[in-house]
Structure formats: C-alpha cells, structure tokens
Design a protein around this motif. Structure first.
Motif, PDB file in Angstrom:
ATOM      1  N   ALA A 275       4.481  -8.294  -9.599  1.00  0.00           N
ATOM      2  CA  ALA A 275       4.371  -9.373 -10.582  1.00  0.00           C
ATOM      3  C   ALA A 275       5.189  -9.063 -11.828  1.00  0.00           C
ATOM      4  CB  ALA A 275       2.906  -9.589 -10.946  1.00  0.00           C
ATOM      5  N   ASP A 276       5.149  -7.816 -12.290  1.00  0.00           N
ATOM      6  CA  ASP A 276       5.907  -7.430 -13.477  1.00  0.00           C
ATOM      7  C   ASP A 276       7.414  -7.463 -13.239  1.00  0.00           C
ATOM      8  OD1 ASP A 276       3.630  -7.041 -14.961  1.00  0.00           O
ATOM      9  OD2 ASP A 276       3.631  -4.853 -14.797  1.00  0.00           O
ATOM     10  N   LYS A 277       7.815  -7.206 -12.011  1.00  0.00           N
ATOM     11  CA  LYS A 277       9.246  -7.207 -11.665  1.00  0.00           C
ATOM     12  C   LYS A 277       9.860  -8.579 -11.829  1.00  0.00           C
ATOM     13  CE  LYS A 277       9.914  -7.860  -7.487  1.00  0.00           C
ATOM     14  NZ  LYS A 277       9.824  -7.776  -6.016  1.00  0.00           N
ATOM     15  N   GLY A 278       9.160  -9.621 -11.423  1.00  0.00           N
ATOM     16  CA  GLY A 278       9.687 -10.974 -11.482  1.00  0.00           C
ATOM     17  C   GLY A 278      10.409 -11.360 -10.198  1.00  0.00           C
ATOM     18  N   PRO A 279      10.599 -12.665  -9.970  1.00  0.00           N
ATOM     19  CA  PRO A 279      11.194 -13.147  -8.718  1.00  0.00           C
ATOM     20  C   PRO A 279      12.692 -12.899  -8.633  1.00  0.00           C
ATOM     21  CG  PRO A 279      10.753 -14.974 -10.197  1.00  0.00           C
ATOM     22  CD  PRO A 279      10.171 -13.761 -10.849  1.00  0.00           C
ATOM     23  N   ALA A 280      13.213 -13.018  -7.404  1.00  0.00           N
ATOM     24  CA  ALA A 280      14.648 -12.856  -7.191  1.00  0.00           C
ATOM     25  C   ALA A 280      15.436 -14.013  -7.796  1.00  0.00           C
ATOM     26  CB  ALA A 280      14.943 -12.740  -5.698  1.00  0.00           C
ATOM     27  N   ASP A 281      14.845 -15.190  -7.813  1.00  0.00           N
ATOM     28  CA  ASP A 281      15.524 -16.374  -8.355  1.00  0.00           C
ATOM     29  C   ASP A 281      15.577 -16.284  -9.879  1.00  0.00           C
ATOM     30  OD1 ASP A 281      16.470 -18.838  -9.114  1.00  0.00           O
ATOM     31  OD2 ASP A 281      15.014 -19.991  -7.965  1.00  0.00           O
TER      32      ASP A 281
ATOM     33  N   ALA B  69      -6.719   4.636  -0.397  1.00  0.00           N
ATOM     34  CA  ALA B  69      -6.706   5.017  -1.810  1.00  0.00           C
ATOM     35  C   ALA B  69      -5.282   5.274  -2.288  1.00  0.00           C
ATOM     36  CB  ALA B  69      -7.563   6.265  -2.020  1.00  0.00           C
ATOM     37  N   PHE B  70      -4.497   5.984  -1.466  1.00  0.00           N
ATOM     38  CA  PHE B  70      -3.106   6.259  -1.841  1.00  0.00           C
ATOM     39  C   PHE B  70      -2.330   4.954  -1.984  1.00  0.00           C
ATOM     40  CE2 PHE B  70       1.348   7.070  -1.057  1.00  0.00           C
ATOM     41  CZ  PHE B  70       1.603   8.229  -1.764  1.00  0.00           C
ATOM     42  N   ALA B  71      -2.504   4.042  -1.044  1.00  0.00           N
ATOM     43  CA  ALA B  71      -1.764   2.781  -1.075  1.00  0.00           C
ATOM     44  C   ALA B  71      -2.160   1.933  -2.282  1.00  0.00           C
ATOM     45  CB  ALA B  71      -2.005   2.007   0.217  1.00  0.00           C
ATOM     46  N   HIS B  72      -3.437   1.990  -2.659  1.00  0.00           N
ATOM     47  CA  HIS B  72      -3.909   1.222  -3.826  1.00  0.00           C
ATOM     48  C   HIS B  72      -3.335   1.797  -5.114  1.00  0.00           C
ATOM     49  CE1 HIS B  72      -6.626   0.121  -7.131  1.00  0.00           C
ATOM     50  NE2 HIS B  72      -6.970  -0.932  -6.409  1.00  0.00           N
ATOM     51  N   ASP B  73      -3.245   3.113  -5.192  1.00  0.00           N
ATOM     52  CA  ASP B  73      -2.931   3.787  -6.453  1.00  0.00           C
ATOM     53  C   ASP B  73      -1.444   3.997  -6.696  1.00  0.00           C
ATOM     54  OD1 ASP B  73      -5.630   3.916  -6.882  1.00  0.00           O
ATOM     55  OD2 ASP B  73      -5.827   6.028  -6.312  1.00  0.00           O
ATOM     56  N   HIS B  74      -0.594   3.586  -5.767  1.00  0.00           N
ATOM     57  CA  HIS B  74       0.844   3.836  -5.918  1.00  0.00           C
ATOM     58  C   HIS B  74       1.671   2.591  -5.603  1.00  0.00           C
ATOM     59  CE1 HIS B  74      -0.890   7.859  -5.284  1.00  0.00           C
ATOM     60  NE2 HIS B  74       0.054   8.249  -6.112  1.00  0.00           N
ATOM     61  N   GLY B  75       2.760   2.470  -6.343  1.00  0.00           N
ATOM     62  CA  GLY B  75       3.755   1.448  -6.066  1.00  0.00           C
ATOM     63  C   GLY B  75       5.102   2.125  -5.896  1.00  0.00           C
ATOM     64  N   VAL B  76       6.057   1.384  -5.401  1.00  0.00           N
ATOM     65  CA  VAL B  76       7.403   1.904  -5.195  1.00  0.00           C
ATOM     66  C   VAL B  76       8.405   0.940  -5.822  1.00  0.00           C
ATOM     67  CG1 VAL B  76       9.172   2.493  -3.490  1.00  0.00           C
ATOM     68  CG2 VAL B  76       6.781   3.102  -3.064  1.00  0.00           C
ATOM     69  N   LEU B  77       9.346   1.489  -6.563  1.00  0.00           N
ATOM     70  CA  LEU B  77      10.421   0.683  -7.133  1.00  0.00           C
ATOM     71  C   LEU B  77      11.750   1.232  -6.632  1.00  0.00           C
ATOM     72  CD1 LEU B  77      11.156  -1.622  -9.180  1.00  0.00           C
ATOM     73  CD2 LEU B  77      11.542   0.191 -10.854  1.00  0.00           C
ATOM     74  N   LEU B  78      12.527   0.382  -5.971  1.00  0.00           N
ATOM     75  CA  LEU B  78      13.865   0.742  -5.515  1.00  0.00           C
ATOM     76  C   LEU B  78      14.879   0.264  -6.545  1.00  0.00           C
ATOM     77  CD1 LEU B  78      15.860   1.711  -3.258  1.00  0.00           C
ATOM     78  CD2 LEU B  78      15.834  -0.671  -2.440  1.00  0.00           C
ATOM     79  N   LEU B  79      15.636   1.208  -7.111  1.00  0.00           N
ATOM     80  CA  LEU B  79      16.744   0.864  -8.007  1.00  0.00           C
ATOM     81  C   LEU B  79      17.998   0.766  -7.146  1.00  0.00           C
ATOM     82  CD1 LEU B  79      15.984   3.335 -10.952  1.00  0.00           C
ATOM     83  CD2 LEU B  79      15.123   1.010 -10.596  1.00  0.00           C
TER      84      LEU B  79
ATOM     85  N   THR C 225      10.667  -4.138  -4.836  1.00  0.00           N
ATOM     86  CA  THR C 225       9.362  -3.493  -4.697  1.00  0.00           C
ATOM     87  C   THR C 225       8.680  -3.973  -3.421  1.00  0.00           C
ATOM     88  OG1 THR C 225       8.186  -5.266  -5.883  1.00  0.00           O
ATOM     89  CG2 THR C 225       8.998  -3.403  -7.201  1.00  0.00           C
ATOM     90  N   PRO C 226       7.912  -3.117  -2.774  1.00  0.00           N
ATOM     91  CA  PRO C 226       7.000  -3.598  -1.732  1.00  0.00           C
ATOM     92  C   PRO C 226       5.883  -4.402  -2.400  1.00  0.00           C
ATOM     93  CG  PRO C 226       6.687  -1.253  -2.105  1.00  0.00           C
ATOM     94  CD  PRO C 226       7.876  -1.656  -2.913  1.00  0.00           C
ATOM     95  N   ASP C 227       5.487  -5.499  -1.776  1.00  0.00           N
ATOM     96  CA  ASP C 227       4.614  -6.458  -2.443  1.00  0.00           C
ATOM     97  C   ASP C 227       3.153  -6.061  -2.514  1.00  0.00           C
ATOM     98  OD1 ASP C 227       6.811  -8.075  -2.827  1.00  0.00           O
ATOM     99  OD2 ASP C 227       6.422  -9.348  -1.085  1.00  0.00           O
ATOM    100  N   ASP C 228       2.675  -5.245  -1.568  1.00  0.00           N
ATOM    101  CA  ASP C 228       1.250  -4.928  -1.535  1.00  0.00           C
ATOM    102  C   ASP C 228       1.055  -3.522  -0.971  1.00  0.00           C
ATOM    103  OD1 ASP C 228       1.203  -5.059   1.344  1.00  0.00           O
ATOM    104  OD2 ASP C 228       1.023  -7.230   1.218  1.00  0.00           O
ATOM    105  N   PRO C 229      -0.185  -3.015  -0.972  1.00  0.00           N
ATOM    106  CA  PRO C 229      -0.415  -1.631  -0.535  1.00  0.00           C
ATOM    107  C   PRO C 229       0.089  -1.321   0.869  1.00  0.00           C
ATOM    108  CG  PRO C 229      -2.330  -2.448  -1.712  1.00  0.00           C
ATOM    109  CD  PRO C 229      -1.412  -3.622  -1.550  1.00  0.00           C
ATOM    110  N   ASP C 230      -0.094  -2.251   1.817  1.00  0.00           N
ATOM    111  CA  ASP C 230       0.396  -2.000   3.171  1.00  0.00           C
ATOM    112  C   ASP C 230       1.915  -1.858   3.188  1.00  0.00           C
ATOM    113  OD1 ASP C 230      -2.149  -2.098   4.175  1.00  0.00           O
ATOM    114  OD2 ASP C 230      -2.016  -4.167   4.882  1.00  0.00           O
ATOM    115  N   ASP C 231       2.590  -2.681   2.391  1.00  0.00           N
ATOM    116  CA  ASP C 231       4.050  -2.594   2.316  1.00  0.00           C
ATOM    117  C   ASP C 231       4.500  -1.258   1.732  1.00  0.00           C
ATOM    118  OD1 ASP C 231       4.823  -5.086   3.394  1.00  0.00           O
ATOM    119  OD2 ASP C 231       4.341  -6.104   1.521  1.00  0.00           O
TER     120      ASP C 231
END
Length: 281
Positions: free
Chosen positions: A135-141, A40-50, A166-172
């Motif tokens: 997906a909202d972040k967009g690709p590196a290219d 549940a925690f992994a589904h409900d949270h994302g991480v953004l590294l600035l 960003t980590p791509d999925d809940p496990d990440d």
C-alpha cells in the motif's frame, strides 16, 4: 513417544493458495529446517525489489531513505541479477496479460544492472508487513499514485519504469524469496531476516556500489526525445516526430541506419508508447 504427542509436535499452518507451488514450498522447507514458523515469518516481513530503472536513475538510495523515514527496518540486503526466468517466475500469474513488447522491454531492462532485494520488518504488527509495504509503495499506474507513495517519491515514470516491486501479501513473500535466492543462499537470508539485525548499512553499501558504476540518467520522456532527435540529426529529413507512433518509427529508422541510440533512451520512449497489456493497443 505416543501417537498423540507426535501429532501435537507437528505445526499446523493455515492453507495457502501456493501450497502446490514449488517456490513457496522451497521457502517453507527452508523455514522448517531452521525451526522458524512460516506464518509468523511471512506476517512479520516484507520484501522490496529495487529494480534496474531505480539504479540507472539513482533512486535506490532514495528508496532506502524513504523506508527508514517510514519506520521500516532493513533486516537483509542482497544484490540479484534478474534474468528473463526471474521475471516470468515473479509475475507468473499475470504475465499472460503482458504484450510481447512489454516482455521484451522488461527483459532488456533487467539486463541493465543488478537489482537489490531488501527484506524489511515494521514495528506495527497490526497488519502483515507485505500488505503495509504494498500500500505504501503505490500502484504501477502513475495516474493513480498519491504524494505519500514510495513510487511518487521516487518520481517513477511510466507503467513499466516504476522502479520498485513488492510481493502483495505474506504468501507472496515466501514464494518470491526462493525465486530470488537459490537453496544454498536462502537459509542464510532467512536467518538474517529472522534475527532482525539492522542491515541498512549493508543495503547502502550495495546500492552505492551499483549506482557508482552507472551514469545517472532520467526517465523524462521529453529529454529522451531530445536525445534521439539530436542523434538523428543529419541523417533524416522532415519534421521532428510528434506522436508516439512517429517516435517509435524514428527509433526503428535509426536501427535500420545503424545509428547508435542509448539503450536506456530506447526503453524510456518505448515504455511510454508501446502497449503494455494485451487488448489495449
């Protein structure tokens, strides 16, 4: 307690490709100690590294504003000084594709300033927050970005200078949290994130502290080239460099002559012309 009751009290989690990964296990252990369901925690949270390139270009604040405009809620914010070990752990599964030049550039970039780790949630729970944010972040290219992507909004320049990760999925998400935070800090970050209290003011305060200590610079390649040519004035003869190879040679010549070139300018030019992937010279 009966054996059946004891078995029922043990939570059953879906299998993860990281079930034997130390970083993933450490976060799962921290979640278990706090009695927080890991899935549940992994589904409900994302991480953004600035990243430091966001700090140097004054884009960290813009990234926070973009998140809030797109209904993300910042629930934890921490400054982290990335090291070469962080970088290799974060990109462990694809770093073998990186050229030596890219590895050296990434290490130098990490040293320019602290980074900021933001843990975020989103009101729409139809998909994992990490999947939405990636997906909202967009690709590196840069050629593949669209106007609604975060990296497009931040004017992220080259493949390397993409300003955010960003980590791509809940496990990440679970795996990366214990890369950023030691065990002594991880539980507090998880507790704050699970509590869901708005931490955007903390994020702004941290970002302002970092960016106010730096001279704001640009990722514009032409401006970097102009700066190098100005610094080389009077020391070299011949025409201004035109190709990538010539600009790289000019930087090497400046180093041989002990001519001081801004480290950021080095990174902008080298990230534009040095190979980033093995086999793509």
């Amino acid at each position: 307690m009966s054996r059946a009751a004891s078995a029922e009290s043990i939570p059953v989690h879906r299998a993860s490709r990281y079930d034997e990964d130390t970083y993933f296990i450490e976060t799962c252990d921290a979640l278990a100690a706090l009695d927080i369901d890991r899935d549940a925690f992994a589904h409900d949270h994302g991480v953004l590294l600035l990243k430091p390139d966001a700090a140097v270009t004054g884009a960290m604040g813009a990234a926070i504003a973009w998140l809030l405009e797109h209904r993300y809620r910042i629930v934890a914010a921490c400054a982290v000084q990335l090291t070469p070990l962080h970088i290799r752990a974060l990109w462990y599964f694809n770093w073998h594709h990186a050229t030596p030049e890219r590895r050296r550039l990434a290490d130098r970039l990490a040293s320019l300033s602290p980074s900021v780790v933001l843990v975020v949630s989103h009101p729409d729970r139809e998909q994992p927050v990490s999947v939405r944010l990636t997906a909202d972040k967009g690709p590196a290219d840069p050629a593949q970005r669209k106007p609604d992507h975060l990296r497009h909004a931040l004017a992220a320049g080259t493949y390397l200078l993409n300003k955010v990760h960003t980590p791509d999925d809940p496990d990440d998400v679970l795996r990366e949290l214990s890369i950023y935070f030691p065990e002594s800090q991880l539980g507090a970050v998880i507790s704050a994130s699970a509590g869901g209290v708005d931490a955007s003011a903390d994020a702004v305060r941290i970002v302002e502290g970092i960016e106010s200590s730096l001279e704001c610079k640009s990722t514009d390649l032409a401006a970097a080239q102009d700066a190098v040519w100005t610094d080389l004035g009077g020391f070299v003869t011949g025409a201004r460099p035109r190709s990538g190879a010539e600009w790289l040679a000019a930087l090497a010549d400046a180093e041989r002559r002990d001519i001081s070139i801004d480290p950021w300018i080095h990174i902008v030019i080298e990230s534009a012309y040095l190979p980033m992937h093995r086999g793509r010279r």
